[in-house]
Design a protein around this motif. Structure first.
Motif, PDB file in Angstrom:
ATOM      1  N   SER A 281     -61.930 -36.984   2.983  1.00 28.63           N
ATOM      2  CA  SER A 281     -60.641 -36.850   2.279  1.00 28.63           C
ATOM      3  C   SER A 281     -60.778 -37.253   0.811  1.00 28.63           C
ATOM      4  CB  SER A 281     -59.566 -37.698   2.956  1.00 28.63           C
ATOM      5  OG  SER A 281     -59.971 -39.036   2.938  1.00 28.63           O
ATOM      6  N   ASN A 282     -59.779 -36.889   0.029  1.00 27.40           N
ATOM      7  CA  ASN A 282     -59.743 -37.284  -1.379  1.00 27.40           C
ATOM      8  C   ASN A 282     -59.381 -38.761  -1.473  1.00 27.40           C
ATOM      9  OD1 ASN A 282     -60.248 -34.816  -2.707  1.00 27.40           O
ATOM     10  ND2 ASN A 282     -58.162 -34.127  -2.266  1.00 27.40           N
ATOM     11  N   PRO A 283     -59.791 -39.432  -2.570  1.00 23.49           N
ATOM     12  CA  PRO A 283     -59.377 -40.830  -2.730  1.00 23.49           C
ATOM     13  C   PRO A 283     -57.863 -40.920  -2.847  1.00 23.49           C
ATOM     14  CG  PRO A 283     -60.468 -40.002  -4.709  1.00 23.49           C
ATOM     15  CD  PRO A 283     -60.581 -38.930  -3.683  1.00 23.49           C
ATOM     16  N   ALA A 284     -57.298 -42.051  -2.377  1.00 24.33           N
ATOM     17  CA  ALA A 284     -55.845 -42.247  -2.504  1.00 24.33           C
ATOM     18  C   ALA A 284     -55.485 -42.217  -3.988  1.00 24.33           C
ATOM     19  CB  ALA A 284     -55.468 -43.588  -1.904  1.00 24.33           C
ATOM     20  N   MET A 285     -54.358 -41.640  -4.324  1.00 22.32           N
ATOM     21  CA  MET A 285     -53.972 -41.591  -5.735  1.00 22.32           C
ATOM     22  C   MET A 285     -52.478 -41.839  -5.887  1.00 22.32           C
ATOM     23  SD  MET A 285     -53.787 -37.540  -6.673  1.00 22.32           S
ATOM     24  CE  MET A 285     -52.849 -37.760  -8.195  1.00 22.32           C
ATOM     25  N   LYS A 286     -52.125 -42.372  -7.063  1.00 23.57           N
ATOM     26  CA  LYS A 286     -50.713 -42.528  -7.383  1.00 23.57           C
ATOM     27  C   LYS A 286     -50.368 -41.353  -8.290  1.00 23.57           C
ATOM     28  CE  LYS A 286     -47.600 -46.275  -8.786  1.00 23.57           C
ATOM     29  NZ  LYS A 286     -46.627 -45.355  -9.315  1.00 23.57           N
ATOM     30  N   ALA A 287     -49.558 -40.430  -7.786  1.00 21.43           N
ATOM     31  CA  ALA A 287     -49.278 -39.218  -8.560  1.00 21.43           C
ATOM     32  C   ALA A 287     -48.423 -39.534  -9.785  1.00 21.43           C
ATOM     33  CB  ALA A 287     -48.572 -38.212  -7.670  1.00 21.43           C
ATOM     34  N   GLU A 288     -48.792 -38.923 -10.914  1.00 22.46           N
ATOM     35  CA  GLU A 288     -47.963 -39.063 -12.120  1.00 22.46           C
ATOM     36  C   GLU A 288     -46.849 -38.017 -12.117  1.00 22.46           C
ATOM     37  OE1 GLU A 288     -50.414 -39.516 -15.782  1.00 22.46           O
ATOM     38  OE2 GLU A 288     -52.030 -39.900 -14.348  1.00 22.46           O
ATOM     39  N   HIS A 289     -47.063 -36.958 -11.333  1.00 22.26           N
ATOM     40  CA  HIS A 289     -46.056 -35.905 -11.230  1.00 22.26           C
ATOM     41  C   HIS A 289     -46.267 -35.185  -9.906  1.00 22.26           C
ATOM     42  CE1 HIS A 289     -43.049 -33.169 -12.770  1.00 22.26           C
ATOM     43  NE2 HIS A 289     -43.817 -32.133 -12.505  1.00 22.26           N
ATOM     44  N   THR A 290     -45.210 -34.685  -9.297  1.00 24.26           N
ATOM     45  CA  THR A 290     -45.360 -33.926  -8.052  1.00 24.26           C
ATOM     46  C   THR A 290     -44.613 -32.593  -8.176  1.00 24.26           C
ATOM     47  OG1 THR A 290     -43.412 -34.961  -7.066  1.00 24.26           O
ATOM     48  CG2 THR A 290     -45.524 -36.012  -6.584  1.00 24.26           C
ATOM     49  N   ILE A 291     -45.115 -31.590  -7.471  1.00 26.03           N
ATOM     50  CA  ILE A 291     -44.474 -30.264  -7.457  1.00 26.03           C
ATOM     51  C   ILE A 291     -44.453 -29.798  -6.001  1.00 26.03           C
ATOM     52  CG2 ILE A 291     -44.639 -27.854  -8.237  1.00 26.03           C
ATOM     53  CD1 ILE A 291     -46.048 -28.868 -10.781  1.00 26.03           C
ATOM     54  N   SER A 292     -43.262 -29.481  -5.490  1.00 29.10           N
ATOM     55  CA  SER A 292     -43.130 -29.211  -4.051  1.00 29.10           C
ATOM     56  C   SER A 292     -42.812 -27.750  -3.749  1.00 29.10           C
ATOM     57  CB  SER A 292     -42.026 -30.088  -3.459  1.00 29.10           C
ATOM     58  OG  SER A 292     -42.441 -31.437  -3.522  1.00 29.10           O
ATOM     59  N   VAL A 293     -43.252 -27.334  -2.561  1.00 27.31           N
ATOM     60  CA  VAL A 293     -42.983 -25.982  -2.049  1.00 27.31           C
ATOM     61  C   VAL A 293     -42.389 -26.148  -0.646  1.00 27.31           C
ATOM     62  CG1 VAL A 293     -44.060 -23.803  -1.332  1.00 27.31           C
ATOM     63  CG2 VAL A 293     -44.906 -25.000  -3.371  1.00 27.31           C
ATOM     64  N   PRO A 294     -41.198 -25.569  -0.387  1.00 28.75           N
ATOM     65  CA  PRO A 294     -40.579 -25.767   0.929  1.00 28.75           C
ATOM     66  C   PRO A 294     -41.278 -24.978   2.026  1.00 28.75           C
ATOM     67  CG  PRO A 294     -39.253 -24.295  -0.422  1.00 28.75           C
ATOM     68  CD  PRO A 294     -40.380 -24.757  -1.298  1.00 28.75           C
ATOM     69  N   ALA A 295     -41.238 -25.529   3.245  1.00 25.98           N
ATOM     70  CA  ALA A 295     -41.908 -24.897   4.385  1.00 25.98           C
ATOM     71  C   ALA A 295     -41.375 -23.495   4.660  1.00 25.98           C
ATOM     72  CB  ALA A 295     -41.725 -25.773   5.625  1.00 25.98           C
ATOM     73  N   GLN A 296     -40.097 -23.245   4.292  1.00 25.80           N
ATOM     74  CA  GLN A 296     -39.471 -21.932   4.576  1.00 25.80           C
ATOM     75  C   GLN A 296     -40.065 -20.818   3.717  1.00 25.80           C
ATOM     76  OE1 GLN A 296     -38.001 -24.728   3.819  1.00 25.80           O
ATOM     77  NE2 GLN A 296     -36.142 -25.107   4.991  1.00 25.80           N
ATOM     78  N   ILE A 297     -40.978 -21.150   2.809  1.00 23.84           N
ATOM     79  CA  ILE A 297     -41.483 -20.145   1.873  1.00 23.84           C
ATOM     80  C   ILE A 297     -42.106 -18.948   2.594  1.00 23.84           C
ATOM     81  CG2 ILE A 297     -43.811 -21.152   1.524  1.00 23.84           C
ATOM     82  CD1 ILE A 297     -41.555 -19.875  -1.272  1.00 23.84           C
ATOM     83  N   TYR A 298     -42.767 -19.197   3.732  1.00 20.70           N
ATOM     84  CA  TYR A 298     -43.403 -18.085   4.468  1.00 20.70           C
ATOM     85  C   TYR A 298     -42.342 -17.099   4.945  1.00 20.70           C
ATOM     86  CZ  TYR A 298     -47.716 -20.844   4.583  1.00 20.70           C
ATOM     87  OH  TYR A 298     -48.836 -21.554   4.235  1.00 20.70           O
TER      88      TYR A 298
END
Ligand SMILES: CC(C)(COP(=O)(O)OP(=O)(O)OC[C@H]1O[C@@H](n2cnc3c(N)ncnc32)[C@H](O)[C@@H]1OP(=O)(O)O)[C@@H](O)C(=O)NCCC(=O)NCCS
Length: 268
Positions: free
Chosen positions: A191-208
């Motif tokens: 896995s990737n190292p744990a990180m504290k995000a400076e910004h997040t961008i989300s995509v809803p599950a309903q997108i499909y």
């Protein structure tokens, strides 16, 4: 049994019975074209033709096939690229037959691709991916350790593939620095190292569901327009996609921060 891309739940065929190897002869390259047609359902005019598979195989690209006995069940195609005096591989397609998905085969092919790239002396493999595709984003960022810091608007124009739902083909550019600390650590820990995000961008599950339905497609277009603006602003501010999270409802979230490794072909 068919595997649902929307849920990832099904009974996939085990991937460890599948053999991965480079493809050289014309029949194998033809099988890639056939599988491409099956997976994307492009019109003939949009299919990547046999000739390009032949060229890629001959000029230092990669045509990689995965075989269950004699049948090709997945392939990857890469072509060599160059930027600012550096050579790299551009991975143009990765396709796994539906019944073989979600069993780790896509990841195995990418790691085979990495080994072959290292053997040829490449440091970087790039590819583009649709940030609306939660599954692909998770695979690329979380399971392979790629990063993204460039966004391409409507890269291929609007295509005939139902997978693309008639939307503009906006793409993130995945950079897979195959010798980076990040990728080597991921190979050891998974896995990737744990990180504290400076910004997040989300995509809803309903997108499909929204992409697949002509009545709801405008909602998918709205999400695309919204995240396009967010990515362009974040990348202009020096942020990179370094992590990806899925929640219990299947929503996906890109985690952005500053990358602390010096790998880049964009610097002068
Ligand atoms: C993208 C693709 C190549 C992946 O192949 P695959 O063999 O299914 O990939 P893997 O099994 O290695 O990894 C899939 C991961 O996504 C996860 N996943 C599956 N469905 C998901 C969903 N709806 N949301 C989020 N993650 C999902 C799986 O659980 C797995 O993650 P894990 O290893 O952490 O459990 C395959 O889905 C495909 O051929 N898609 C159509 C063509 C395409 O989009 N190609 C890529 C762009 S060129």
């Amino acid at each position: 049994m068919a595997t649902s891309e929307a849920t990832g739940k099904s009974q996939p065929v085990a991937s460890d019975s599948v053999v991965i190897r480079k493809c050289h002869d014309l029949d194998e390259l033809r099988a890639c074209v056939d599988l491409q047609k099956e997976v994307w359902d492009f019109t003939d005019a949009e299919l990547v033709p046999l000739r390009l598979f032949v060229v890629a195989e001959k000029v230092g690209g990669q045509v990689i096939g995965a075989f269950d006995r004699d049948t090709m069940v997945a392939f990857a195609l890469s072509v060599p690229g160059a930027r600012n005096g550096h050579c790299y591989l551009h991975s143009n397609m990765l396709a796994v037959r539906v019944q073989y998905r979600n069993a780790g085969l896509g990841r195995r092919i990418k790691f085979f691709q990495r080994e072959d790239a290292l053997a040829q002396g490449f440091d970087l493999i790039e590819w583009t991916f649709d940030p609306l595709e939660i599954k692909n984003s998770h695979l690329n960022i979380e399971r392979l350790g790629a990063i993204a810091r460039r966004y391409s608007i409507n890269q291929y124009g609007i295509t005939s593939s139902p997978l693309q739902g008639g939307l503009p083909t906006d793409r993130l550019i995945a950079e897979w620095w195959v010798k980076s600390k990040r990728v080597n650590a991921l190979l050891q820990t998974g896995s990737n190292p744990a990180m504290k995000a400076e910004h997040t961008i989300s995509v809803p599950a309903q997108i499909y569901e929204w992409k697949a339905s002509p009545e709801l497609r405008s909602k998918a277009r709205d999400v695309q327009a919204c995240i396009q603006g967010e990515f362009l602003k974040a990348f202009a501010g020096g942020l990179a996609v370094l992590g990806y999270r899925r929640d219990a409802q299947g929503n996906g979230t890109f985690l952005l921060g500053h990358w602390d490794e010096p790998w880049s072909y964009d610097a002068a």
